[in-house]
Write an enzyme that holds these catalytic residues in place. Structure first.
Site, PDB file in Angstrom:
ATOM      1  N   ARG A 169       0.828  -1.208   0.000  1.00  0.00           N
ATOM      2  CA  ARG A 169       0.000   0.000   0.000  1.00  0.00           C
ATOM      3  C   ARG A 169       0.864   1.260   0.000  1.00  0.00           C
ATOM      4  O   ARG A 169       0.419   2.318  -0.394  1.00  0.00           O
ATOM      5  CB  ARG A 169      -0.869   0.047   1.273  1.00  0.00           C
ATOM      6  CG  ARG A 169      -2.001  -0.935   1.320  1.00  0.00           C
ATOM      7  CD  ARG A 169      -2.567  -1.038   2.737  1.00  0.00           C
ATOM      8  NE  ARG A 169      -3.150   0.207   3.246  1.00  0.00           N
ATOM      9  CZ  ARG A 169      -4.395   0.592   3.040  1.00  0.00           C
ATOM     10  NH1 ARG A 169      -5.198  -0.137   2.308  1.00  0.00           N
ATOM     11  NH2 ARG A 169      -4.849   1.717   3.560  1.00  0.00           N
ATOM     12  N   ARG A 173       9.559   6.020  -3.408  1.00  0.00           N
ATOM     13  CA  ARG A 173       9.834   6.966  -4.501  1.00  0.00           C
ATOM     14  C   ARG A 173      11.271   7.458  -4.485  1.00  0.00           C
ATOM     15  O   ARG A 173      11.797   7.802  -3.427  1.00  0.00           O
ATOM     16  CB  ARG A 173       8.914   8.185  -4.398  1.00  0.00           C
ATOM     17  CG  ARG A 173       7.441   7.847  -4.467  1.00  0.00           C
ATOM     18  CD  ARG A 173       6.641   9.084  -4.828  1.00  0.00           C
ATOM     19  NE  ARG A 173       5.213   8.815  -4.718  1.00  0.00           N
ATOM     20  CZ  ARG A 173       4.455   9.207  -3.721  1.00  0.00           C
ATOM     21  NH1 ARG A 173       4.959   9.927  -2.738  1.00  0.00           N
ATOM     22  NH2 ARG A 173       3.174   8.913  -3.712  1.00  0.00           N
ATOM     23  N   ARG A 246      -8.717  -6.416  13.805  1.00  0.00           N
ATOM     24  CA  ARG A 246      -7.949  -5.562  14.689  1.00  0.00           C
ATOM     25  C   ARG A 246      -8.856  -4.420  15.119  1.00  0.00           C
ATOM     26  O   ARG A 246      -9.651  -3.900  14.316  1.00  0.00           O
ATOM     27  CB  ARG A 246      -6.714  -4.978  13.979  1.00  0.00           C
ATOM     28  CG  ARG A 246      -5.680  -6.008  13.666  1.00  0.00           C
ATOM     29  CD  ARG A 246      -5.092  -6.652  14.884  1.00  0.00           C
ATOM     30  NE  ARG A 246      -4.201  -5.755  15.625  1.00  0.00           N
ATOM     31  CZ  ARG A 246      -3.692  -6.064  16.820  1.00  0.00           C
ATOM     32  NH1 ARG A 246      -4.018  -7.197  17.428  1.00  0.00           N
ATOM     33  NH2 ARG A 246      -2.866  -5.224  17.416  1.00  0.00           N
ATOM     34  N   ARG A 277       0.298   5.646  16.500  1.00  0.00           N
ATOM     35  CA  ARG A 277       0.461   6.992  15.950  1.00  0.00           C
ATOM     36  C   ARG A 277      -0.296   8.016  16.791  1.00  0.00           C
ATOM     37  O   ARG A 277      -1.160   7.652  17.592  1.00  0.00           O
ATOM     38  CB  ARG A 277       0.024   7.059  14.481  1.00  0.00           C
ATOM     39  CG  ARG A 277      -1.356   6.531  14.207  1.00  0.00           C
ATOM     40  CD  ARG A 277      -1.644   6.439  12.689  1.00  0.00           C
ATOM     41  NE  ARG A 277      -2.756   5.530  12.455  1.00  0.00           N
ATOM     42  CZ  ARG A 277      -3.094   5.048  11.269  1.00  0.00           C
ATOM     43  NH1 ARG A 277      -2.442   5.379  10.175  1.00  0.00           N
ATOM     44  NH2 ARG A 277      -4.123   4.227  11.152  1.00  0.00           N
ATOM     45  N   GLU A 303      -3.312   6.573  19.207  1.00  0.00           N
ATOM     46  CA  GLU A 303      -4.001   5.405  18.671  1.00  0.00           C
ATOM     47  C   GLU A 303      -3.306   4.126  19.136  1.00  0.00           C
ATOM     48  O   GLU A 303      -2.115   3.945  18.911  1.00  0.00           O
ATOM     49  CB  GLU A 303      -3.970   5.507  17.137  1.00  0.00           C
ATOM     50  CG  GLU A 303      -4.721   4.439  16.436  1.00  0.00           C
ATOM     51  CD  GLU A 303      -4.780   4.700  14.919  1.00  0.00           C
ATOM     52  OE1 GLU A 303      -4.877   5.874  14.491  1.00  0.00           O
ATOM     53  OE2 GLU A 303      -4.697   3.709  14.181  1.00  0.00           O
ATOM     54  N   TYR A 351      -9.987  -5.123   3.371  1.00  0.00           N
ATOM     55  CA  TYR A 351      -9.294  -3.894   3.788  1.00  0.00           C
ATOM     56  C   TYR A 351      -9.519  -2.817   2.715  1.00  0.00           C
ATOM     57  O   TYR A 351      -8.609  -2.442   1.994  1.00  0.00           O
ATOM     58  CB  TYR A 351      -7.812  -4.239   3.945  1.00  0.00           C
ATOM     59  CG  TYR A 351      -6.917  -3.192   4.593  1.00  0.00           C
ATOM     60  CD1 TYR A 351      -7.394  -1.973   5.042  1.00  0.00           C
ATOM     61  CD2 TYR A 351      -5.561  -3.448   4.752  1.00  0.00           C
ATOM     62  CE1 TYR A 351      -6.551  -1.051   5.638  1.00  0.00           C
ATOM     63  CE2 TYR A 351      -4.705  -2.536   5.335  1.00  0.00           C
ATOM     64  CZ  TYR A 351      -5.205  -1.330   5.772  1.00  0.00           C
ATOM     65  OH  TYR A 351      -4.359  -0.425   6.346  1.00  0.00           O
ATOM     66  N   ASP A 353     -10.306   0.909   1.217  1.00  0.00           N
ATOM     67  CA  ASP A 353     -10.222   2.331   1.504  1.00  0.00           C
ATOM     68  C   ASP A 353     -11.601   2.946   1.245  1.00  0.00           C
ATOM     69  O   ASP A 353     -12.446   2.327   0.593  1.00  0.00           O
ATOM     70  CB  ASP A 353      -9.189   2.995   0.582  1.00  0.00           C
ATOM     71  CG  ASP A 353      -7.768   2.657   0.990  1.00  0.00           C
ATOM     72  OD1 ASP A 353      -7.540   2.402   2.186  1.00  0.00           O
ATOM     73  OD2 ASP A 353      -6.881   2.644   0.111  1.00  0.00           O
TER      74      ASP A 353
HETATM   75  N1  UDP Z   1       3.474   1.047   7.658  1.00  0.00           N
HETATM   76  C1  UDP Z   1       4.721   1.015   8.261  1.00  0.00           C
HETATM   77  N2  UDP Z   1       5.213   2.147   8.811  1.00  0.00           N
HETATM   78  C2  UDP Z   1       4.561   3.305   8.790  1.00  0.00           C
HETATM   79  C3  UDP Z   1       3.300   3.364   8.168  1.00  0.00           C
HETATM   80  C4  UDP Z   1       2.781   2.216   7.608  1.00  0.00           C
HETATM   81  O1  UDP Z   1       5.330  -0.033   8.306  1.00  0.00           O
HETATM   82  O2  UDP Z   1       5.072   4.287   9.331  1.00  0.00           O
HETATM   83  C5  UDP Z   1       2.947  -0.194   7.073  1.00  0.00           C
HETATM   84  C6  UDP Z   1       2.239  -1.045   8.100  1.00  0.00           C
HETATM   85  O3  UDP Z   1       2.500  -2.389   7.781  1.00  0.00           O
HETATM   86  C7  UDP Z   1       0.797  -0.727   7.864  1.00  0.00           C
HETATM   87  C8  UDP Z   1       0.763  -0.558   6.364  1.00  0.00           C
HETATM   88  O4  UDP Z   1       2.003   0.058   6.071  1.00  0.00           O
HETATM   89  O5  UDP Z   1      -0.040  -1.767   8.310  1.00  0.00           O
HETATM   90  C9  UDP Z   1      -0.382   0.262   5.836  1.00  0.00           C
HETATM   91  O6  UDP Z   1      -0.369   1.517   6.441  1.00  0.00           O
HETATM   92  P1  UDP Z   1      -1.536   2.554   6.221  1.00  0.00           P
HETATM   93  O7  UDP Z   1      -1.059   3.837   6.764  1.00  0.00           O
HETATM   94  O8  UDP Z   1      -1.980   2.486   4.816  1.00  0.00           O
HETATM   95  O9  UDP Z   1      -2.634   1.960   7.177  1.00  0.00           O
HETATM   96  P2  UDP Z   1      -4.020   2.599   7.646  1.00  0.00           P
HETATM   97  O10 UDP Z   1      -3.880   4.077   7.519  1.00  0.00           O
HETATM   98  O11 UDP Z   1      -5.067   1.990   6.778  1.00  0.00           O
HETATM   99  O12 UDP Z   1      -4.132   2.177   9.048  1.00  0.00           O
END
Ligand code: UDP
Length: 371
Positions: A169, A173, A246, A277, A303, A351, A353
């Site tokens: 996901r 870059r 989860r 986060r 969170e 999952y 969006d």
């Molecule tokens: N992820 C990570 N580090 C980060 C942010 C995301 O390893 O700082 C990985 C982690 O495995 C996570 C996945 O990327 O489950 C998807 O993150 P996303 O932010 O898309 O998750 P959401 O916002 O849907 O909770």
């Protein structure tokens, strides 16, 4: 008697309700919560739209979905660019030259590519799990500092036991672009998501605090077709055992300072910090109220991820092998169910969006209405 009973006033339910109503169908929406909008619900605190069930940043590549949502809200120009905090070291996300420079001191795209190529050598063959996928995308250093701890906290599982698609996901870059999403369109609805969903549901009967599964037979008699957006395993009374989800818990505080972290999202990517986060909600709207005034206070949410247990809110389906197999058993039952449509993140155990949910709901509703 209604044509449709829609169980759940989240995005899937609200989009179906709108589309079906516009196609001339009669619709009743019920939700067991005391508010509409499901997990995109926002609530105003100190003039700030607080994302009560976690950060929701709308982004899509679909022109059709983007045009659809414009009917119900004006979107601001917010671009998600989270910061990773690893034991006090700050890194730019998603992985881009700023990240590589901080990690390795490399300056050019070529140097960064070389460093990644060197580190990914340890993975030979097709990555079998999230750990291997991550290392093969960005190398071990970034995996260890920015991925491993965060992912294991978020999912409560070892990265070796998680599917690789989760990490795909995230963009990687070799430019300075730190926009988290590869999407043509992005933004936050001005005035909050609740207002947007309220607009979608305009003129449609909604009954809150109504628990469908508690009075299923009674409700089923009220409509020709049911659109169910709750957890699919709960619908079947966990016949084959519960699916895993989860859950997330938020500790929200109002602080008497104008800024706590200067960004909407900071990810704590080490293993020791208990939260995954911190969201500082005002930055989704640039720290200002609707009239452009700076807000003196701030609201933050820490969170915490946890394994779902009965009574908790399910957030994320755990799409590992075991749960996917179990889901397929429920899906087989769902397909046999006459006049019931299962939709959304919980109904389809996917999952999704927000834009994907809206897209599939539009499609489903239009096909139901014969459009
Ligand atoms: N992820 C990570 N580090 C980060 C942010 C995301 O390893 O700082 C990985 C982690 O495995 C996570 C996945 O990327 O489950 C998807 O993150 P996303 O932010 O898309 O998750 P959401 O916002 O849907 O909770």
């Amino acid at each position: 008697m209604f044509d449709y009973l829609i169980v759940g006033a989240g995005l899937y339910g609200a989009v179906c309700a709108r589309e079906l109503t516009d196609a001339g169908k009669t619709v009743l929406v019920i939700d067991k919560r005391d508010h509409i909008a499901g997990n995109v619900y926002t609530e105003k605190v100190e003039g700030i739209n607080v994302h009560k069930y976690g950060a929701h940043i709308f982004h899509t590549n679909s022109k059709q979905v983007w045009e659809f949502v414009q009917r119900f809200a004006t979107f601001n120009r917010f671009t998600n660019s989270p910061v990773a905090n690893y034991r006090g070291e700050l890194y730019s996300l998603p992985f881009n030259i700023y990240t590589f420079n901080k990690m390795w001191g490399v300056v050019t795209p070529e140097e960064a590519a070389e460093k990644i190529a060197e580190q990914r050598k340890e993975i030979t063959g097709e990555p079998k799990n999230l750990e291997e996928q991550a290392i093969s995308l960005v190398g071990r250093d970034i995996y260890e500092k920015l991925i491993k701890g965060y992912t294991e906290k978020q999912w409560g599982r070892d990265c070796k036991d998680l599917p690789s698609f989760i990490i795909r996901r995230l963009p990687v870059r070799l430019t300075f672009d730190n926009n988290y999403f590869n999407a043509l369109y992005q933004g936050i609805p001005v005035g909050g998501y609740t207002k947007m969903v309220e607009n979608m549901l305009e003129g449609i009967e909604v009954r809150l605090k109504e628990d469908y599964l508690q009075k299923k037979e009674e409700y089923d008699r009220m409509a020709e077709t049911v659109i169910y957006t709750g957890p699919i395993d709960a619908y079947f009374n966990y016949r084959f055992g519960p699916l895993e989800y989860r859950s997330v818990r938020f500790e929200t505080e109002v602080l008497d300072i104008p800024s706590f972290q200067g960004n909407a999202a900071v990810n704590y990517t080490d293993r020791e910090t208990p939260w995954t986060r911190i969201i500082e909600h005002k930055w989704f709207e640039f720290g200002k109220d609707e009239n452009g005034n700076e807000l003196p206070k701030t609201v933050i949410s820490k969170e915490y991820s946890s394994e779902w247990k009965p009574g908790d809110e399910p957030y994320y389906p755990v799409n590992d092998e075991r749960n996917t197999d179990l889901f397929l058993k429920y899906k087989e039952e769902a397909d046999k169910e006459k006049n019931v449509v299962f939709g959304g993140r919980l109904g389809e155990y996917k999952y999704y969006d927000m834009d994907q949910v809206i897209g599939v709901a539009m499609e489903k509703a239009r096909s139901l209405a014969g459009r």
